[in-house]
Design a protein around this motif. Structure first.
Motif, mmCIF file in Angstrom:
data_model
loop_
_atom_site.group_PDB
_atom_site.id
_atom_site.type_symbol
_atom_site.label_atom_id
_atom_site.label_comp_id
_atom_site.label_asym_id
_atom_site.label_seq_id
_atom_site.Cartn_x
_atom_site.Cartn_y
_atom_site.Cartn_z
ATOM 1 N N ALA A 60 0.792 -1.153 -0.086
ATOM 2 C CA ALA A 60 0.051 0.157 0.015
ATOM 3 C C ALA A 60 0.886 1.194 0.090
ATOM 4 C CB ALA A 60 -0.777 -0.020 1.256
ATOM 5 N N GLY A 61 0.258 2.261 -0.698
ATOM 6 C CA GLY A 61 1.198 3.379 -0.451
ATOM 7 C C GLY A 61 0.672 4.360 -1.697
ATOM 8 N N VAL A 117 1.188 -7.545 -10.073
ATOM 9 C CA VAL A 117 0.996 -7.639 -8.295
ATOM 10 C C VAL A 117 -0.387 -7.661 -8.174
ATOM 11 C CG1 VAL A 117 2.914 -6.020 -7.699
ATOM 12 C CG2 VAL A 117 0.877 -5.098 -8.283
ATOM 13 N N ARG A 118 -0.872 -8.059 -7.156
ATOM 14 C CA ARG A 118 -2.306 -8.417 -6.871
ATOM 15 C C ARG A 118 -2.762 -7.756 -5.541
ATOM 16 N NH1 ARG A 118 -3.203 -14.616 -6.240
ATOM 17 N NH2 ARG A 118 -5.164 -13.993 -5.415
ATOM 18 N N ASP A 119 -3.959 -7.847 -5.397
ATOM 19 C CA ASP A 119 -4.848 -7.019 -4.191
ATOM 20 C C ASP A 119 -4.865 -5.497 -4.336
ATOM 21 O OD1 ASP A 119 -5.026 -9.954 -3.235
ATOM 22 O OD2 ASP A 119 -3.134 -9.915 -2.422
ATOM 23 N N VAL A 120 -4.992 -5.180 -5.349
ATOM 24 C CA VAL A 120 -4.839 -3.700 -5.528
ATOM 25 C C VAL A 120 -6.234 -2.923 -5.437
ATOM 26 C CG1 VAL A 120 -4.093 -1.811 -6.983
ATOM 27 C CG2 VAL A 120 -2.706 -4.075 -6.750
ATOM 28 N N PHE A 176 -2.653 8.946 -13.821
ATOM 29 C CA PHE A 176 -2.992 9.885 -12.741
ATOM 30 C C PHE A 176 -1.752 9.845 -11.738
ATOM 31 C CE2 PHE A 176 -6.607 7.959 -14.739
ATOM 32 C CZ PHE A 176 -7.698 9.228 -14.703
ATOM 33 N N GLU A 177 -1.454 10.676 -11.227
ATOM 34 C CA GLU A 177 -0.253 11.097 -10.610
ATOM 35 C C GLU A 177 -0.663 11.095 -8.870
ATOM 36 O OE1 GLU A 177 2.581 13.464 -13.355
ATOM 37 O OE2 GLU A 177 1.555 14.780 -11.674
ATOM 38 N N ASN A 178 0.122 10.098 -8.197
ATOM 39 C CA ASN A 178 0.294 10.050 -6.610
ATOM 40 C C ASN A 178 -1.276 9.813 -6.152
ATOM 41 O OD1 ASN A 178 1.504 10.548 -4.268
ATOM 42 N ND2 ASN A 178 0.747 12.715 -4.028
ATOM 43 N N VAL A 179 -1.689 8.596 -6.537
ATOM 44 C CA VAL A 179 -2.897 8.210 -6.105
ATOM 45 C C VAL A 179 -2.941 7.388 -4.876
ATOM 46 C CG1 VAL A 179 -4.988 6.981 -6.778
ATOM 47 C CG2 VAL A 179 -3.895 8.506 -8.379
ATOM 48 N N ASN A 180 -3.611 7.315 -4.113
ATOM 49 C CA ASN A 180 -3.842 6.191 -2.801
ATOM 50 C C ASN A 180 -4.073 5.015 -3.122
ATOM 51 O OD1 ASN A 180 -3.196 5.433 -0.180
ATOM 52 N ND2 ASN A 180 -5.360 5.927 0.312
ATOM 53 N N VAL A 181 -3.255 4.109 -3.115
ATOM 54 C CA VAL A 181 -3.567 2.577 -3.391
ATOM 55 C C VAL A 181 -3.376 1.599 -2.099
ATOM 56 C CG1 VAL A 181 -2.352 0.534 -4.320
ATOM 57 C CG2 VAL A 181 -2.330 2.526 -5.778
ATOM 58 N N LEU A 182 -4.473 0.879 -1.974
ATOM 59 C CA LEU A 182 -4.905 0.101 -0.700
ATOM 60 C C LEU A 182 -4.508 -1.474 -1.174
ATOM 61 C CD1 LEU A 182 -8.309 1.199 0.243
ATOM 62 C CD2 LEU A 182 -6.271 2.240 0.978
ATOM 63 N N ASN A 183 -4.263 -1.895 -0.179
ATOM 64 C CA ASN A 183 -4.071 -3.629 -0.300
ATOM 65 C C ASN A 183 -5.433 -4.081 0.174
ATOM 66 O OD1 ASN A 183 -3.789 -6.303 0.612
ATOM 67 N ND2 ASN A 183 -1.503 -6.234 -0.120
ATOM 68 N N THR A 184 -6.098 -4.901 -0.820
ATOM 69 C CA THR A 184 -7.369 -5.439 -0.264
ATOM 70 C C THR A 184 -7.537 -6.519 0.613
ATOM 71 O OG1 THR A 184 -7.431 -6.807 -2.311
ATOM 72 C CG2 THR A 184 -8.350 -4.727 -2.461
ATOM 73 N N VAL A 185 -6.401 -6.982 0.761
ATOM 74 C CA VAL A 185 -6.052 -8.191 1.989
ATOM 75 C C VAL A 185 -5.850 -7.541 3.425
ATOM 76 C CG1 VAL A 185 -4.889 -10.037 2.583
ATOM 77 C CG2 VAL A 185 -5.386 -9.972 0.399
ATOM 78 N N GLU A 214 -6.178 -4.198 4.125
ATOM 79 C CA GLU A 214 -7.084 -3.061 4.346
ATOM 80 C C GLU A 214 -8.449 -3.543 4.025
ATOM 81 O OE1 GLU A 214 -4.973 0.545 3.782
ATOM 82 O OE2 GLU A 214 -3.794 -0.774 2.549
ATOM 83 N N GLY A 215 -9.030 -4.445 4.323
ATOM 84 C CA GLY A 215 -10.501 -4.789 4.167
ATOM 85 C C GLY A 215 -10.882 -6.010 3.663
ATOM 86 N N GLY A 216 -10.093 -7.105 3.247
ATOM 87 C CA GLY A 216 -10.427 -8.245 2.664
ATOM 88 C C GLY A 216 -10.593 -8.167 1.080
#
Length: 501
Positions: A246-247, A434-437, A487-496, A498-500
């Motif tokens: 994430a980041g 990569v996965r879980d994005v 798109f620049e500087n977008v927040n990316v979560l790990n779905t595992v 950070e929420g499943g």
């Protein structure tokens, strides 16, 4: 060149319309319109190459809508006789009288020239309903076998939805239109099962639904054989891919993913009935309220969005809407600023916006027309910027393809989207999946971060068959075209983590 189906033309549409509209006039309606509709929908579903389900349904009926003493009235039925059509007009007027007490402002409709004896047929080569069911089934089975025979693929799902839509419309202003639309949605999913823990991974074809006919399945507009031949290797790489960290990342988003973000954060948000608060119970209103027209900074200066009900092969394309308005294209966002909304005749008149831009639609003869979505599309750059060019300018990023799950709030403002597959971008080069994005943002922050859009060669017309709205609920098909975009500087979560999933 396809023509209106002979069986539909044989129906006594003009006689029924005359009976309904004449009776509405006698009862004092200021406006009345009549629709005779036939909607046919067939679905084929295969599971591991075997037929799992097959449906073929047809709906045929008529509808009368009136404005009587400033209030709407509506009635529909299936009895196709002049006497029944006249009774529907009487019921519609009676409904208007009852609903008048609920109407705070009298209904007014924006003006529209009469369109007499107009005919329109969508752009397709072969009506899928003219292809034997056995041939359609064989083609789905053939494409399923391309996936089933590959190593690492444990299950294959295939589905084909086919729609034939006919409408006859007439109103008291003199408009008479007869129209026919065909659309298809093929979809293939490969599944890989982890035998050790019972988990699974899946990957779906990226081919969008289209306003095309059977030719779409045989190579016109999309090469299904080539796409499905590549899918098992892509799925295997996905299964072995590491989970994303994430980041903040720069994202290059392919049209197969970006169309859905457009649909949810722009398409719904710029429906004027939502912006005015008339539509609230189904999926909410909009942050893009009417007072912000002409001033809201929706996105960056490279953001130009149009609404279009005329684009070839668009799912929402039609010659005339369900209020007799000749359809057109129009600007919604220009150089990043909100400049327009999607309208029907009542919304256009209520806000003094001139002529409607043709966005009224009812999904069946049993439903009243609502303001529905045009083909809302992000315009490409006029230069020849390719996807490789966009990726080449990114040092630390992710390339996103295909739609999957999504979430957005009731104001169309805070959202989160996932996808089918993701590639790391390192120093301008793809560096494996990569996965879980999931990417997360507010609507204006996200579109404000759009630094570049691809050229016309990156443009794809995506879309969906199942856009919902209204109570009782209605479903409409709609396309959204777009190029790839950066798109620049977008927040990316790990779905595992950070929420499943």
């Amino acid at each position: 060149m396809p023509s209106i189906d002979a069986a539909f033309l044989a129906l006594p549409a003009a006689t029924l319309a005359d009976a309904a509209l004449s009776r509405a006039r006698e009862l004092g309606a200021a406006h009345a319109d009549f629709r005779l509709e036939r909607n046919r929908r067939a679905t084929l579903r295969l599971r591991d190459g075997q037929l799992d389900a097959s449906t073929d349904d047809e709906e045929l009926g008529l509808a009368v809508r009136v404005v009587h003493e400033g209030a709407w009235g509506f009635a529909s039925g299936i009895d196709r006789t002049p006497e029944a059509a006249a009774r529907l007009a009487e019921q519609a007027v009676a409904t208007a009288k009852l609903s008048r007490v609920l109407s705070s402002d009298p209904v007014e409709l924006a003006g529209e020239p009469a369109h007499a004896d107009a005919t329109w047929v969508s752009a397709y080569d072969l009506n899928p309903f003219e292809v034997p069911a056995a041939v359609r089934l064989a083609r789905l089975s053939e494409l399923s076998e391309v996936l089933r025979g590959a190593a690492g693929v444990d299950h294959v799902d295939a589905q084909l939805i086919q729609v034939l839509e006919n409408k006859y419309y007439a109103d008291t202003a003199g408009t008479v239109t007869t129209q026919q639309r065909v659309r298809v949605h093929p979809e293939f999913t490969a599944v890989s099962v982890d035998r050790t823990n019972g988990g699974f991974s899946s990957m779906r074809s990226l081919a969008p639904p289209a306003g095309r006919g059977w030719e779409y399945l045989t190579g016109t507009g999309w090469d299904f054989d080539a796409e499905l031949a590549e899918l098992p290797e892509l799925l295997a790489e996905h299964v072995a891919a590491p989970s994303v960290q994430a980041g903040r990342y720069d994202l290059v988003i392919h049209p197969s993913n970006l169309w859905l973000t457009i649909h949810e954060s722009i398409g719904h948000a710029t429906e004027l009935d939502r912006a005015l608060g008339y539509e609230a119970a189904y999926a909410g209103t909009s942050f893009a309220t009417f007072d912000k027209l002409g001033s809201l900074r929706y996105g960056s200066e490279v953001m130009n969005v149009t609404g279009d009900r005329t684009v070839e092969h668009g799912l929402s394309s039609i010659g005339y809407d369900d209020e007799g308005v000749a359809t057109t294209s129009f600007d919604i966002v220009s150089d990043g600023v909100l400049v327009g909304y999607q309208l029907n005749r009542q919304m256009a008149a209520a806000k003094g916006l001139g002529r409607s831009n043709g966005c009224a639609y009812a999904d069946s003869p049993g439903h009243i027309p609502l303001q529905r979505m045009a083909n809302v599309s992000l315009q490409p750059s006029p230069d020849a910027r390719s996807i490789d060019d966009l990726i080449g300018g990114v040092e630390h990023g992710i390339y996103v393809l295909g739609d999957k799950s999504w979430s957005i709030d009731m104001q169309r403002y805070n959202f989160q989207f996932t996808g089918q597959r993701f590639y790391r971008i390192v120093n301008g080069q793809l560096a494996g999946q990569v996965r879980d994005v999931a990417y997360q943002a507010t609507t204006t922050d996200f579109w404000g971060s759009m630094a570049a859009v691809g050229g016309p060669e990156t443009y794809v017309l995506g879309g969906a068959f199942n856009c919902g709205k209204g109570q009782p609920g209605q479903v409409a098909a709609v396309s959204h075209g777009c190029p790839a975009a950066l798109f620049e500087n977008v927040n990316v979560l790990n779905t595992v983590t950070e929420g499943g999933r």
